[in-house]
Every structure is written in structure tokens, then in C-alpha cells.
Design a protein around this motif. Structure first.
Motif, mmCIF file in Angstrom:
data_model
loop_
_atom_site.group_PDB
_atom_site.id
_atom_site.type_symbol
_atom_site.label_atom_id
_atom_site.label_comp_id
_atom_site.label_asym_id
_atom_site.label_seq_id
_atom_site.Cartn_x
_atom_site.Cartn_y
_atom_site.Cartn_z
ATOM 1 N N ALA A 66 0.790 -1.241 -0.047
ATOM 2 C CA ALA A 66 -0.114 0.144 0.101
ATOM 3 C C ALA A 66 0.758 1.393 0.043
ATOM 4 O O ALA A 66 0.783 2.379 -0.903
ATOM 5 C CB ALA A 66 -0.894 0.109 1.098
ATOM 6 N N TYR A 67 1.792 1.255 0.933
ATOM 7 C CA TYR A 67 2.751 2.500 1.108
ATOM 8 C C TYR A 67 3.538 2.789 -0.218
ATOM 9 O O TYR A 67 3.677 4.188 -0.552
ATOM 10 C CB TYR A 67 3.756 2.307 2.288
ATOM 11 N N ALA A 68 4.025 1.652 -0.937
ATOM 12 C CA ALA A 68 4.678 2.152 -2.245
ATOM 13 C C ALA A 68 3.732 2.402 -3.467
ATOM 14 O O ALA A 68 4.279 3.121 -4.293
ATOM 15 C CB ALA A 68 5.691 0.976 -2.298
ATOM 16 N N THR A 69 2.754 1.679 -3.393
ATOM 17 C CA THR A 69 1.890 2.090 -4.477
ATOM 18 C C THR A 69 1.050 3.425 -4.542
ATOM 19 O O THR A 69 1.239 4.180 -5.572
ATOM 20 C CB THR A 69 0.694 1.065 -4.483
ATOM 21 N N LEU A 239 11.288 -0.597 3.993
ATOM 22 C CA LEU A 239 10.027 -0.646 5.068
ATOM 23 C C LEU A 239 9.861 -1.700 5.827
ATOM 24 O O LEU A 239 9.342 -1.454 7.001
ATOM 25 C CB LEU A 239 8.708 -0.403 4.177
ATOM 26 N N ALA A 240 10.265 -2.868 5.618
ATOM 27 C CA ALA A 240 10.226 -4.051 6.426
ATOM 28 C C ALA A 240 11.116 -3.672 7.715
ATOM 29 O O ALA A 240 10.708 -3.877 8.692
ATOM 30 C CB ALA A 240 10.874 -5.448 5.862
ATOM 31 N N SER A 241 12.385 -3.111 7.432
ATOM 32 C CA SER A 241 13.071 -2.805 8.614
ATOM 33 C C SER A 241 12.380 -1.953 9.500
ATOM 34 O O SER A 241 12.584 -1.825 10.665
ATOM 35 C CB SER A 241 14.606 -2.269 8.206
ATOM 36 N N ARG A 242 11.786 -0.971 8.815
ATOM 37 C CA ARG A 242 11.094 0.239 9.777
ATOM 38 C C ARG A 242 10.201 -0.240 10.535
ATOM 39 O O ARG A 242 9.800 -0.127 11.667
ATOM 40 C CB ARG A 242 10.595 1.294 8.696
ATOM 41 N N ILE A 371 3.679 12.383 4.875
ATOM 42 C CA ILE A 371 4.465 13.350 3.873
ATOM 43 C C ILE A 371 5.679 12.722 3.420
ATOM 44 O O ILE A 371 5.875 12.700 2.174
ATOM 45 C CB ILE A 371 4.863 14.576 4.869
ATOM 46 N N PHE A 372 6.635 12.134 4.326
ATOM 47 C CA PHE A 372 7.710 11.656 3.530
ATOM 48 C C PHE A 372 7.333 10.302 2.701
ATOM 49 O O PHE A 372 8.226 9.890 1.783
ATOM 50 C CB PHE A 372 8.714 11.100 4.864
ATOM 51 N N PHE A 378 11.553 6.521 1.699
ATOM 52 C CA PHE A 378 11.381 5.681 2.455
ATOM 53 C C PHE A 378 12.718 4.951 3.020
ATOM 54 O O PHE A 378 12.519 4.774 4.321
ATOM 55 C CB PHE A 378 10.963 4.308 1.376
ATOM 56 N N SER A 379 13.852 5.418 2.470
ATOM 57 C CA SER A 379 15.103 4.986 3.214
ATOM 58 C C SER A 379 15.270 5.804 4.505
ATOM 59 O O SER A 379 15.807 5.389 5.274
ATOM 60 C CB SER A 379 16.277 5.327 2.352
ATOM 61 N N TYR A 380 15.256 7.051 4.239
ATOM 62 C CA TYR A 380 15.133 7.824 5.441
ATOM 63 C C TYR A 380 14.176 7.865 6.623
ATOM 64 O O TYR A 380 14.507 7.554 7.682
ATOM 65 C CB TYR A 380 14.945 9.613 5.012
#
Length: 447
Positions: A66-69, A239-242, A371-372, A378-380
């Protein structure tokens, strides 16, 4: 000067209000299952509880679908590039189906090992195993629903996901009593009802995206190349690490509370659930942030992207203040809704101020996340979460040896959210984040 209304408010509310409804009905499947299965007895309810944890842990890492799409579709939508938006949707759905099949295969093959690792032994293992094997068949459906949510949010449409979610819940609510009691299937009936409901949602999204609205959305039915799926996979890994850092911190907080005492962990669980429930309200604004920021950046309007992000932060802070004030005023009555145990009540009253006063802080963090994500940074986000989780863990591991009690656990959560705000804020104020927005004058209508 702070304005009461801006020209962005209509778009924000058009996305946030239906999104709030979707987020609110999301947990209802589990709640309805629990209500009906609870009538079957202690063992079926325990088996359901173990499986709820298994499926939550198994699928939470796939939230990136969802987040990437959303930002990729929204960016293409903002540029007017219907073909790119359509390709992104097909890529997301393809990846969801593939990963869902993989998840189902792993769950089916390793079901006994997984359940034993979760503590399901003896009389609990057999019913838990039956439930898992049936519900795991809906693995692809769960991920297709996630991708469907992301796609429609990217198209600036949060009403359709709400309708699909309501239909999914209606199917589950209708089938649960019929299969559990009417057909006498018991816990197996609950698993079947949930699986059918999830496939109903998945087929609903597929029918809308690939059939009914395919031409209007510019979606072309063609298999994506593996290379086209790699960006999704990279985002997924990031995002899995997050996600693991966040869930790990929350699990550590619960574990520390359990070591402090039984009443403490009971009070912590209630407070944490209230905290999570209140987060749903602000998460609706985060959904709007993902969609709108990406849309304006896709349209090469970074000035508007920054302006709408500012407005969302102001609205989030206001909502957080209202939620915090409500919790503060209602805190004397809250414990009675969950427990009549004197020790747990006393501890709940002690940590309720944390829940109340953290709401504005939480709101800024959740909207900042949105926002990010709209910026596709996503990396940050992952690095900031890992750093914040490490800071919170440093506080939590000292709670027991220092004798800080349950208050110490919640100071650890304060540290988590404060560090998240600091890391996101430091990035947000950096020149160049919104590209041309940094060198153009502020939008007079943007607040």
C-alpha cells in the motif's frame, strides 16, 4: 499568519474522512470473530488468539504494497500519465498475488512449527492448526486488498476502499454465525468466514481495477517484467526494517511491563490499545498526506506539495490536541470501561496522562510519516525509525533495574515518539526537500 481554512482543506477532508472510516472498520473482522468464537469456550478462543498473532506478524511486513503503490500512482496521476499509473497498479497487484502465494505456502508447510513456537501445544494445537490451514488460503487475498487500497488512494479515491472494506466486513459478519453455529463448524467456520470475506475484498478490488474501471483508469492488462517489480521489492525491504523496528519496540515495552508486574502489564495493554485506537484518527490525515504530496510533486508543483504538507501538519496538531484533551477530561472514567481490578485501575490512572499528552506529538509524527511516504523518501523513514527505536530501547532496558515502574515504560514510548519527531523534523526543514518550493515564495493560499 495561521488561517482557519485554506484551499487545500476540501481535498484533504475528501481523502481523510473516508480513510478514517476504512481504518475504523479494519479491525472489525477480528473483533467479530472474537465475539462469536468466545461463545465456543476457552480453547477455541485461545486458538483464535494465537492465530491472530501469527497472521499479524506474518503479513505486517507486506504493508509496503500500500505504502509504495500510493505515491507512485499519485505521482503519475498528478502528471496526467495514465499509462504509468496503470502499469504501477498492475505491478502492485502482480507482486501481491505472487507474495501472497508464497506466504500461503510457507504458512501451510510450517504451520505446526509456527504454532508450537507461539506456544500452541496440547489440546490447543489441533484447533489452532485447523484454523491456520484454512485462513492461510486467503494469503493472496490479504495482499491484493493492501495493493487495492494503495492503488485507489493514489487515484485520490478513498471512498471506494471504504465501500470494499464495508462489504468485506458484512460478509464476515453474516457468515460467522451461520458457519460457526448454524452449520456447527465451530472454529473452522470462523476461519472459513474470514477467508471468504478476504477473498470478497480482493475480488472486489480486482473487479473494479481490472474490469469495471479499467478503461477509465487507463490500465492495460499485460504481465509486468521482473525488472519492473524490483523497485517495489527494494521499498519492501526498506520498509520491513522500519516496521520491525517499530513493532520490536512496542513488543519490548510490553515485555518490560510484564517483568514489572501482572497489574502493570494489564494496565499497559489497555493504555496501549487506547493509544493505538486514537492513532487511527490521525492516520487518516497521513493517508491524505501520502496521496496529495505525491500528486503535487508528480504535477511538478512542489510549492503546493509543501503548502499542503504544512496544512496537514497544522490539522494533525489540532486533531492531536483535541484527542489529548478528550483523554485528559475522560481519564477518571476510562479504567471502568476495561477493568474492575483495583490495582490495574490505579495504574491506568497513573499512565493516562501519558496517553493524553502524547497525542499532539503522535499526530505530528504520523502526519510526518505520510508526508515522507508521499515524497517516497522511504530510506530516510527507515533509518529514522531504527535510530528512534534504539533510543527508546535504551530507556526501556533500564526500567526494571532502575525501578522506574510502568511510568518508565511510558517514558520509553515518549522517547520513541520524540526521537521520531526530531528526526523527521530535521529532514523536513532541509532546503531542497520539495525542490523548487525552496526558492519560490510561499503560496498565499496555502496557509
Amino acid at each position: 499568519m495561521l488561517k482557519l481554512t485554506t484551499r487545500y482543506d476540501r481535498d484533504i477532508l475528501a481523502l481523510a474522512v473516508p480513510a478514517l472510516g476504512t481504518l475504523a472498520v479494519g479491525p472489525l473482522v477480528s473483533l467479530v470473530d472474537t465475539a462469536f468464537v468466545g461463545r465456543l469456550g476457552r480453547v477455541p478462543l485461545a486458538a483464535l488468539g494465537v492465530n491472530a498473532s501469527v497472521f499479524s506478524l506474518a503479513f505486517i511486513v507486506f504493508n509496503f504494497l500500500a505504502y509504495a503503490t500510493t505515491p507512485r500512482v499519485a505521482g503519475a496521476y498528478g502528471r496526467g500519465d495514465r499509462e504509468e499509473a496503470g502499469r504501477t497498479v498492475v505491478q502492485a497487484l502482480t507482486l501481491a498475488a505472487g507474495l501472497g502465494l508464497l506466504a500461503t505456502t510457507v504458512l501451510e508447510a510450517a504451520a505446526p512449527l509456527i504454532l508450537r513456537a507461539m506456544g500452541a501445544t496440547g489440546d490447543l494445537l489441533t484447533p489452532a492448526l485447523r484454523y491456520l490451514r484454512i485462513r492461510a488460503l486467503a494469503g493472496p487475498a490479504v495482499l491484493l486488498v493492501l495493493a487495492g487500497h494503495g492503488a485507489f488512494r493514489g487515484y485520490q479515491d478513498t471512498r471506494t476502499p471504504l465501500y470494499v472494506s464495508l462489504a468485506l466486513n458484512a460478509v464476515n459478519a453474516a457468515l460467522d454465525p451461520l458457519l460457526i453455529f448454524g452449520f456447527g463448524w465451530g472454529l473452522t467456520g470462523a476461519a472459513t468466514a474470514t477467508a471468504v470475506a478476504q477473498w470478497t475484498g480482493a475480488l472486489g478490488f480486482l473487479g473494479l481495477l481490472l474490469v469495471r474501471r479499467r478503461e477509465a483508469l487507463g490500465i492495460v492488462l499485460e504481465w509486468p517484467r521482473l525488472r519492473a517489480l524490483l523497485p517495489f521489492m527494494r521499498v519492501g525491504w526498506t520498509l520491513a526494517s522500519r516496521t520491525l523496528a517499530l513493532t520490536g519496540t512496542m513488543a519490548l515495552a510490553t515485555a518490560v511491563a510484564a517483568r514489572v508486574g501482572t497489574a502493570e502489564v494489564a494496565a499497559h495493554q489497555v493504555a496501549a490499545q487506547c493509544w493505538s485506537f486514537l492513532a487511527l484518527v490521525v492516520d487518516a490525515l497521513a493517508v491524505a498526506a501520502q496521496a496529495l504530496v505525491a500528486r503535487y510533486l508528480g504535477a511538478d508543483e512542489p510549492r503546493k506539495a509543501r503548502a499542503v504538507s504544512r496544512r496537514l501538519l497544522v490539522m494533525g496538531l489540532a486533531v492531536g490536541a483535541v484527542l489529548g484533551g478528550a483523554v485528559w477530561l475522560l481519564r477518571p472514567a476510562l479504567p471502568a470501561l476495561f477493568t474492575d481490578d483495583a490495582a490495574t485501575t490505579r495504574l491506568l490512572l497513573a499512565v493516562a496522562p501519558f496517553v493524553a499528552l502524547m497525542q499532539p506529538l503522535n499526530a505530528l509524527v504520523f502526519v510526518g510519516d505520510g508526508i515522507f511516504m508521499g515524497l517516497e523518501d522511504f530510506s530516510y523513514l527507515a533509518k529514522a525509525m531504527v535510530a528512534s527505536a534504539a533510543g527508546a530501547a535504551a530507556v526501556l532496558v533500564l526500567v526494571v533495574p532502575m525501578g522506574w515502574g510502568l511510568a518508565g515504560v511510558w517514558w520509553g514510548l515518549v522517547a520513541l515518539m520524540a526521537l521520531r519527531l526530531l528526526t523527521l523534523g530535521a529532514r523536513y526543514v532541509q532546503p531542497g526537500l520539495f525542490a523548487a518550493a525552496e526558492v519560490e515564495p510561499d503560496d498565499p493560499a496555502g496557509g
